[in-house]
Write a protein that holds these residues in place. Structure first.
Motif, PDB file in Angstrom:
ATOM      1  N   SER A 178       0.909  -1.012   0.146  1.00 49.31           N
ATOM      2  CA  SER A 178       0.343  -0.221   0.070  1.00 49.31           C
ATOM      3  C   SER A 178       1.284   1.625   0.402  1.00 49.31           C
ATOM      4  N   ILE A 179       0.350   2.502  -0.835  1.00 44.74           N
ATOM      5  CA  ILE A 179       0.703   3.493  -1.132  1.00 44.74           C
ATOM      6  C   ILE A 179       1.279   4.187   1.184  1.00 44.74           C
ATOM      7  N   GLN A 180       1.113   3.150   1.739  1.00 44.19           N
ATOM      8  CA  GLN A 180       0.508   3.497   3.458  1.00 44.19           C
ATOM      9  C   GLN A 180       2.545   3.593   3.342  1.00 44.19           C
ATOM     10  N   GLU A 181       2.665   1.908   3.482  1.00 42.37           N
ATOM     11  CA  GLU A 181       3.622   0.995   3.508  1.00 42.37           C
ATOM     12  C   GLU A 181       4.892   1.567   2.957  1.00 42.37           C
ATOM     13  N   ILE A 182       4.573   2.161   1.938  1.00 41.96           N
ATOM     14  CA  ILE A 182       5.568   2.626   0.974  1.00 41.96           C
ATOM     15  C   ILE A 182       6.732   3.869   1.547  1.00 41.96           C
ATOM     16  N   THR A 183       5.430   4.484   1.702  1.00 38.34           N
ATOM     17  CA  THR A 183       5.480   5.811   2.320  1.00 38.34           C
ATOM     18  C   THR A 183       6.094   6.065   3.357  1.00 38.34           C
ATOM     19  N   GLU A 184       5.710   4.855   4.671  1.00 40.61           N
ATOM     20  CA  GLU A 184       6.020   4.401   6.142  1.00 40.61           C
ATOM     21  C   GLU A 184       7.766   4.052   5.769  1.00 40.61           C
ATOM     22  N   ALA A 185       7.987   2.863   4.603  1.00 41.94           N
ATOM     23  CA  ALA A 185       9.237   3.187   4.577  1.00 41.94           C
ATOM     24  C   ALA A 185       9.952   3.753   4.410  1.00 41.94           C
ATOM     25  N   ALA A 186       9.588   5.013   3.410  1.00 39.54           N
ATOM     26  CA  ALA A 186      10.937   5.638   3.083  1.00 39.54           C
ATOM     27  C   ALA A 186      10.949   6.915   3.157  1.00 39.54           C
ATOM     28  N   GLY A 187       9.877   6.765   4.942  1.00 43.74           N
ATOM     29  CA  GLY A 187      10.018   7.794   5.516  1.00 43.74           C
ATOM     30  C   GLY A 187       9.792   9.287   4.740  1.00 43.74           C
ATOM     31  N   ILE A 188       8.084   8.960   4.638  1.00 43.05           N
ATOM     32  CA  ILE A 188       7.533  10.378   4.127  1.00 43.05           C
ATOM     33  C   ILE A 188       6.545  10.363   4.742  1.00 43.05           C
ATOM     34  N   ALA A 189       6.070  11.394   4.311  1.00 42.50           N
ATOM     35  CA  ALA A 189       4.200  11.369   4.802  1.00 42.50           C
ATOM     36  C   ALA A 189       3.515  11.150   3.984  1.00 42.50           C
ATOM     37  N   LYS A 190       3.040  10.105   3.613  1.00 35.10           N
ATOM     38  CA  LYS A 190       1.722   9.807   2.536  1.00 35.10           C
ATOM     39  C   LYS A 190       1.364  10.617   0.939  1.00 35.10           C
ATOM     40  N   GLY A 191       1.249  11.758   1.505  1.00 36.15           N
ATOM     41  CA  GLY A 191       0.668  12.919   0.218  1.00 36.15           C
ATOM     42  C   GLY A 191       2.092  13.299  -0.316  1.00 36.15           C
ATOM     43  N   THR A 192       3.318  12.822   0.414  1.00 37.86           N
ATOM     44  CA  THR A 192       4.229  13.676  -0.241  1.00 37.86           C
ATOM     45  C   THR A 192       5.106  12.625  -1.633  1.00 37.86           C
ATOM     46  N   LEU A 193       4.342  11.569  -1.408  1.00 39.27           N
ATOM     47  CA  LEU A 193       4.626  10.696  -2.417  1.00 39.27           C
ATOM     48  C   LEU A 193       3.641  10.523  -3.635  1.00 39.27           C
ATOM     49  N   TYR A 194       3.061  11.923  -3.790  1.00 38.73           N
ATOM     50  CA  TYR A 194       2.382  12.219  -5.304  1.00 38.73           C
ATOM     51  C   TYR A 194       2.393  13.432  -5.894  1.00 38.73           C
ATOM     52  N   LEU A 195       3.822  13.643  -4.872  1.00 40.49           N
ATOM     53  CA  LEU A 195       4.553  15.102  -5.138  1.00 40.49           C
ATOM     54  C   LEU A 195       5.521  14.213  -6.631  1.00 40.49           C
ATOM     55  N   TYR A 196       5.618  13.268  -6.490  1.00 46.83           N
ATOM     56  CA  TYR A 196       6.878  12.463  -7.077  1.00 46.83           C
ATOM     57  C   TYR A 196       6.101  11.297  -8.695  1.00 46.83           C
ATOM     58  N   PHE A 197       4.789  11.233  -7.877  1.00 43.74           N
ATOM     59  CA  PHE A 197       4.016   9.974  -8.826  1.00 43.74           C
ATOM     60  C   PHE A 197       2.563  10.257  -8.796  1.00 43.74           C
ATOM     61  N   SER A 198       2.279  10.438 -10.286  1.00 44.58           N
ATOM     62  CA  SER A 198       0.802  10.745 -10.285  1.00 44.58           C
ATOM     63  C   SER A 198      -0.627  10.026  -9.639  1.00 44.58           C
ATOM     64  N   SER A 199       0.154   8.814  -9.356  1.00 43.19           N
ATOM     65  CA  SER A 199      -1.039   8.040  -8.534  1.00 43.19           C
ATOM     66  C   SER A 199       0.015   6.459  -8.943  1.00 43.19           C
ATOM     67  N   LYS A 200      -1.022   5.879  -7.633  1.00 41.77           N
ATOM     68  CA  LYS A 200       0.232   4.271  -7.392  1.00 41.77           C
ATOM     69  C   LYS A 200       0.298   3.197  -8.852  1.00 41.77           C
ATOM     70  N   ASP A 201      -0.143   4.008  -9.407  1.00 45.83           N
ATOM     71  CA  ASP A 201      -0.247   2.692 -10.967  1.00 45.83           C
ATOM     72  C   ASP A 201       1.025   3.587 -12.002  1.00 45.83           C
ATOM     73  N   ALA A 202       1.208   5.032 -11.872  1.00 44.20           N
ATOM     74  CA  ALA A 202       2.168   6.008 -12.890  1.00 44.20           C
ATOM     75  C   ALA A 202       3.249   5.161 -11.662  1.00 44.20           C
ATOM     76  N   LEU A 203       2.920   5.280 -10.567  1.00 44.09           N
ATOM     77  CA  LEU A 203       4.462   4.724  -9.541  1.00 44.09           C
ATOM     78  C   LEU A 203       5.118   3.790 -10.350  1.00 44.09           C
ATOM     79  N   ILE A 204       4.350   1.937 -10.283  1.00 42.34           N
ATOM     80  CA  ILE A 204       4.268   1.204 -10.367  1.00 42.34           C
ATOM     81  C   ILE A 204       4.862   1.132 -11.847  1.00 42.34           C
ATOM     82  N   ASP A 205       3.957   2.117 -12.888  1.00 44.95           N
ATOM     83  CA  ASP A 205       5.154   1.680 -14.146  1.00 44.95           C
ATOM     84  C   ASP A 205       6.442   1.945 -14.866  1.00 44.95           C
TER      85      ASP A 205
END
Lengths: 201, 201, 201, 201
Positions: free
Chosen positions: B29-56
């Motif tokens: 989950s996005i939750q887990e990934i951001t936790e593991a990365a040591g950032i806030a959940k919302g921060t991921l969306y600054l770098y990847f537009s969606s989970k699908d985009a992240l996967i790609d």
DNA sequence: GATGAATGAGGGTTCATTCAT
DNA sequence: AATGAATGAACCCTCATTCAT
């Protein structure tokens, strides 16, 4: 007369295979599966204790049928190579004829945590049988004196290659040449040659 | 000094690779990934537009590195067979050294609807390169006059076999024998022999 | 005995009307609505496919009831003016008695992109009916020979004025004078006088 | 030289008006507004303490301009009716010419909890002025001896009607007839007639 | 056995707001 | 004064599972 699986259960299995094939295990919801099976959502839980259990059972369903089809007529073949060749033909034909089941079997084994480790471990049934043949062949000097697990992987690697090829080019299954090539590759890769065995270890 | 990818983005990628490898794309989950990365959940969306985009993007990340590693030094090899042998060694070594990335690359391509069709189509970059080598080899009479796509599949099939074997038996990578076997199989399976080509069509 | 709308659905509608009235469509969350309705969050989605669908349906719910109440007894009135006067009374009384529903109906139509354009277009049901009456009145020379859409707007404008007044001063609804004033204004504004019609287009 | 609002602040206001008009207060994000204004997100908070404050200020901005435009030239008119007629023309013309600001003013007042109660309370500035005119007119026997708040609502109701009409049919603003009708309705509805006043209360 | 309405945890995503630079 | 990366609460929605009928 006896032993016939409940009609409902079979309908669930059929629907699940179709949807798992089309949409992946996660993406196919219980809702969709029961709808496609023409039963109520709760009913599924009379036959499968959970979605995970359903997935496991569907895999087993596909795996068993695949293994059985692969093993057909193996005893009629005299040599290890011949057995392996026969088995490879069985495997390819079954997988092309049962694309959904074949895809599901593969998908299942690539889920992290579901089918752990090497394919050799995962596809236990397939591998156990092939490994036995290979080991017997090695013992009789018929097959290369290498790690049986490695030879097994090679065997399945070649099998996968021809399966993909035939799946995309079904008419080639009627030709003689590709099959001859396949059989020849099995022989070339597995049959003992003059090479020295690995210095133990 | 300059142009270095954002620290945060790299940490997301690292965390995502780890979790996708361990738990599958869906299950992580996005939750887990951001936790593991040591950032806030919302921060991921600054770098990847969606989970699908992240996967790609994660797939592209793995795929590019893999392809690059595989292509190293190919031009130094004189013959098609030699090029293929070299490429196989590159591929196996990279995949064993980058197990997670290799698994993710494979997982991605087996998602229904993501990488459709035969492996040959899916792993376009890998296959395109290998196909070119094979076709050149065929043209020069060096490689079997069979469908290049079939020979490509065989090549990757053998590669997968040795990869799995080495992954489970890493010490064998130090031995000479398994590599010799591998190279020999590539040669046996692909090198032109006296067999007649298929009667066209 | 039969066919009664599901209890749960009605409770959702009631809760939604209350919260939409108090907090606006956006500000009222699904969480709050389901809590107020005494059901689980997911349950709402058994009855409404999305929040947007809920909003639309709530509007329709209010709109239909309003329109029905407004149309009561119109056929009993002989003239266009009398029909309009009757309708205005119906409208005001219903809206005062159903403040929440009235406010929601209005709110819905002022959402950009939901009810576009003039009120005349938006409140289609209301306007369609009034427009027909007005046009019939014009045809019979009973109503001013002006654009029916303009006269419709005026009619609703006066209606809104008295509605707001009565809503804030409910006791005035028992008095005769304000109602007399209202009816008189409708007559004054709509009834044909000697003025020349507009020189067409 | 003095008092010129910061350039940045004006750009924010302009962008906000445009986006609030197009997308509703909620739907227009701070992100979009600052992007459209060509400034950084954080900068907005130097000029407005929160989105709510921005909305309030935008409303005030629109409201003030509207009120000012409406009040133009009122002192030149001799009678209460004439003042009201002049004001209505001002109001309609301004709103048609400033559609966005007019829509925003209206939207703001229909938010539950933002502009509570009757329109009379909400649009305080507009109503206060009109109410004063009406009360003066009543005192001089020129306007109907009814509740000034009710007459105010009627005045705004008629105004809204013609505004919507003209907004949708802008060419009609060049014609004489609709304006004559409008002025006449104001007179008919507000001007004192022989009717007895309500028995106090 | 069979149902399907109900649940609620958990998913991905948005966005107003903050603050170190 | 100005920035924009970072935040995290809150949003809407899905879905495997349960259980009263």
């Amino acid at each position: 007369m006896v032993l016939e699986e409940s009609d409902k259960k079979q309908r669930i299995i059929t629907a699940a295979i179709d949807l798992f094939y089309k949409k992946d295990f996660e993406a196919a919801s219980i809702q969709e599966i029961t709808e496609a099976a023409g039963i109520a959502k709760g009913t599924l839980y009379l036959y499968f204790s959970s979605k995970d259990a359903l997935i496991d059972e569907i895999f087993a369903y596909c795996n068993i049928r695949n293994v059985q089809a692969c093993d057909e007529g193996l005893d009629d073949e005299p040599t290890a190579i011949a057995k392996l060749q026969r088995r490879m033909q069985n495997a390819i034909r079954w997988r092309v004829a049962h694309k959904k089941e074949a895809v599901i079997e593969q998908m299942y084994m690539s889920i992290p945590g579901r089918g752990e480790g090497s394919r050799y471990t995962q596809q236990h049934r397939h591998f156990a049988i092939v490994d036995k043949i290979i080991q017997a062949g090695i013992a009789r000097g018929e097959i290369k004196n290498a790690q049986s697990s490695l030879l097994g992987e090679v065997f399945f690697g070649i099998g996968g290659a021809f399966y993909y090829y035939f799946r995309e080019n079904p008419r080639q299954m009627e030709e003689e040449y590709p099959w001859r090539l396949c059989m020849q590759m099995v022989r070339d890769c597995l049959q003992a040659d003059g090479l020295k065995p690995p210095p133990d270890k």
